[in-house]
Design an enzyme around this catalytic site. Sequence first.
Site, PDB file in Angstrom:
ATOM      1  N   LYS A 107       0.853  -1.189   0.000  1.00 24.53           N
ATOM      2  CA  LYS A 107       0.000   0.000   0.000  1.00 24.53           C
ATOM      3  C   LYS A 107       0.882   1.229   0.000  1.00 24.53           C
ATOM      4  CE  LYS A 107      -4.430   1.080   0.144  1.00 24.53           C
ATOM      5  NZ  LYS A 107      -5.561   0.278  -0.366  1.00 24.53           N
TER       6      LYS A 107
HETATM    7  P1  NAD Z   1     -12.827   8.352  -2.634  1.00 24.73           P
HETATM    8  O1  NAD Z   1     -11.810   9.353  -2.291  1.00 24.73           O
HETATM    9  O2  NAD Z   1     -13.260   8.202  -4.048  1.00 24.73           O
HETATM   10  O3  NAD Z   1     -14.164   8.592  -1.781  1.00 24.73           O
HETATM   11  C1  NAD Z   1     -14.189   8.769  -0.397  1.00 24.73           C
HETATM   12  C2  NAD Z   1     -15.484   9.497  -0.066  1.00 24.73           C
HETATM   13  O4  NAD Z   1     -15.635   9.572   1.344  1.00 24.73           O
HETATM   14  C3  NAD Z   1     -15.502  10.936  -0.595  1.00 24.73           C
HETATM   15  O5  NAD Z   1     -16.742  11.184  -1.215  1.00 24.73           O
HETATM   16  C4  NAD Z   1     -15.311  11.769   0.667  1.00 24.73           C
HETATM   17  O6  NAD Z   1     -15.909  13.050   0.580  1.00 24.73           O
HETATM   18  C5  NAD Z   1     -15.989  10.904   1.699  1.00 24.73           C
HETATM   19  N1  NAD Z   1     -15.533  11.195   3.057  1.00 24.73           N
HETATM   20  C6  NAD Z   1     -14.300  11.579   3.467  1.00 24.73           C
HETATM   21  N2  NAD Z   1     -14.289  11.762   4.791  1.00 24.73           N
HETATM   22  C7  NAD Z   1     -15.521  11.482   5.234  1.00 24.73           C
HETATM   23  C8  NAD Z   1     -16.132  11.490   6.502  1.00 24.73           C
HETATM   24  N3  NAD Z   1     -15.461  11.845   7.591  1.00 24.73           N
HETATM   25  N4  NAD Z   1     -17.427  11.131   6.582  1.00 24.73           N
HETATM   26  C9  NAD Z   1     -18.115  10.787   5.496  1.00 24.73           C
HETATM   27  N5  NAD Z   1     -17.600  10.765   4.253  1.00 24.73           N
HETATM   28  C10 NAD Z   1     -16.319  11.107   4.129  1.00 24.73           C
HETATM   29  O7  NAD Z   1     -12.270   6.970  -2.042  1.00 24.73           O
HETATM   30  P2  NAD Z   1     -12.649   5.492  -2.472  1.00 24.73           P
HETATM   31  O8  NAD Z   1     -11.687   5.060  -3.498  1.00 24.73           O
HETATM   32  O9  NAD Z   1     -14.113   5.404  -2.728  1.00 24.73           O
HETATM   33  O10 NAD Z   1     -12.261   4.705  -1.132  1.00 24.73           O
HETATM   34  C11 NAD Z   1     -13.124   4.637  -0.020  1.00 24.73           C
HETATM   35  C12 NAD Z   1     -12.703   3.472   0.859  1.00 24.73           C
HETATM   36  O11 NAD Z   1     -12.726   2.274   0.093  1.00 24.73           O
HETATM   37  C13 NAD Z   1     -11.290   3.563   1.446  1.00 24.73           C
HETATM   38  O12 NAD Z   1     -11.281   2.943   2.712  1.00 24.73           O
HETATM   39  C14 NAD Z   1     -10.472   2.725   0.478  1.00 24.73           C
HETATM   40  O13 NAD Z   1      -9.293   2.207   1.063  1.00 24.73           O
HETATM   41  C15 NAD Z   1     -11.460   1.638   0.156  1.00 24.73           C
HETATM   42  N6  NAD Z   1     -11.198   0.918  -1.092  1.00 24.73           N
HETATM   43  C16 NAD Z   1     -11.150   1.571  -2.292  1.00 24.73           C
HETATM   44  C17 NAD Z   1     -10.929   0.844  -3.456  1.00 24.73           C
HETATM   45  C18 NAD Z   1     -10.950   1.483  -4.833  1.00 24.73           C
HETATM   46  O14 NAD Z   1     -10.912   0.749  -5.817  1.00 24.73           O
HETATM   47  N7  NAD Z   1     -11.041   2.795  -4.956  1.00 24.73           N
HETATM   48  C19 NAD Z   1     -10.706  -0.532  -3.385  1.00 24.73           C
HETATM   49  C20 NAD Z   1     -10.766  -1.165  -2.149  1.00 24.73           C
HETATM   50  C21 NAD Z   1     -11.016  -0.426  -1.014  1.00 24.73           C
END
Ligand code: NAD
Length: 476
Positions: A107
Amino acid sequence: MTAAKEPSFRDSVDLMFNRAVALMDLEPGLEEKIRVCNATYTVRFGVRLRGQIHTFTGYRSVHSEHMEPVKGGIRFAMGVNQDEVEALAALMTYKCALVEAPFGGSKGGLRIDPRQWDEHELERITRRFAYELIKRDLINPSQNVPAPDMGTSEREMAWIADQYKRMNTTDINARACVTGKPINAGGIQGRTEATGRGVQYALQEFFRHPEDVKLANLSGKLDGKRVVIQGLGNVGYHAAKFLSEEDGCIITAIVEHDGALINEKGLNIEEVRNWIGKHAGVKGFPDAEYVPEGAKVLEKECDILIPAAMEGVTNITNAANINASLIIEAANGPVTAGADQILREKGCVIIPDMFANAGGVTVSYFEWVKNLSHIRFGRMGRRQEESRHQLVVDELERLSGDKNLGWTLSPDFKQRYLRGAGELELVRSGLDDTMRAAYQSMRDVWHGRDEVTDLRTAAYLVSIGKVAASYRALGL
Ligand code: NAD
């Protein structure tokens, strides 16, 4: 967000790991070898922007190299730190093992608020960070392959891929150095939606098992289930969109960084997403009640709670107040080890992160294979499949005509049957198969061993068993 007495994210992952290995019979030393993080690289670099040098701090952590390349996203957020990237790298190891993606866990992260910088500035920062990682083989098609995570998207992945290509001009597999790229830069259909799509497939598989649904004090199918979702970013948006538009779920609340929206009749995901796009938050969205203290809305009564934003949001300070029968961890580590225990005691079923959000790495695996094979999925077989289907349709229609049977094939059937699978259909099929198989493997342990009472422990048992087998095969 996390309460004072709560263990760190890394410790939380280790506590969950320890709970599972206590039920295993691993040889001395192997348990520790699997648990520890192999290496974490910290880099500080400067970029001249807006007339002065700004210093940025980034990390790339490699948790386990029992299989290479190692794989894991790159996160851009102010909260990025060593403990966090190590926890996320460990989760990647277990996740890849669980869904049989042939990677070790890694990561990366950059401590930055992407919203503070213009696009061209972000490009310079990203390229410079990538340069630091590439020159140490911490980005490399055969050793370490990043992907998007919080705060990054296909745009950053395209910059990273291009940076690698510039530094390795003769590497024919250069495009495989990173996944989650745009289609025109070597990406694959269905990668952007993959993690959210995987959440949908995970829930569909869970609801195929009435005994499991009953354990969550629920009944019936996904249709009509009331869902609260936190985070409408890449993962949350796609999960909420597919669940509401395709499975009949009602999204009663959306929790975002600036507050929450509630509408018992169901929120329209596209409209909320467009609103966020224009107003940088949910505040002011018509057609919903706005609650400034968003985190409180996680405690709202619902059938399914989907934390899809960040880690540690359900912790020992609020776990007792959570009113959901089923939690599916779309984010990584949204439920701390302490909260996990409280929720289990309350009878809440948790579908764990290492399974629930594995759709991203699964489709990243397909993208990496596509890049190495230099051909799009479906290119060789699609038309051949279509012509064989056409033969069957022609023959059925001939038989019907010859024998005056009086039946005809419906146009809808013909259209769907005749269409050969393109890349998107193949990717979705591979993802669905992966999620179903992984769920079955967890479920067998969950229901098959008396001492295993939750899906997370079952998931750890399956994945640690696989990692241990790899290490043994390597002669360790
Ligand atoms: P992203 O940045 O696209 O979206 C995150 C969202 O959460 C944003 O809309 C943001 O405004 C919101 N946010 C931030 N702080 C917040 C809070 N305190 N309360 C409520 N909402 C809040 O990120 P993502 O890629 O969607 O990732 C989200 C989660 O999923 C992370 O934990 C990441 O590790 C996990 N994840 C992502 C992927 C991927 O393919 N993108 C894969 C596996 C896991």
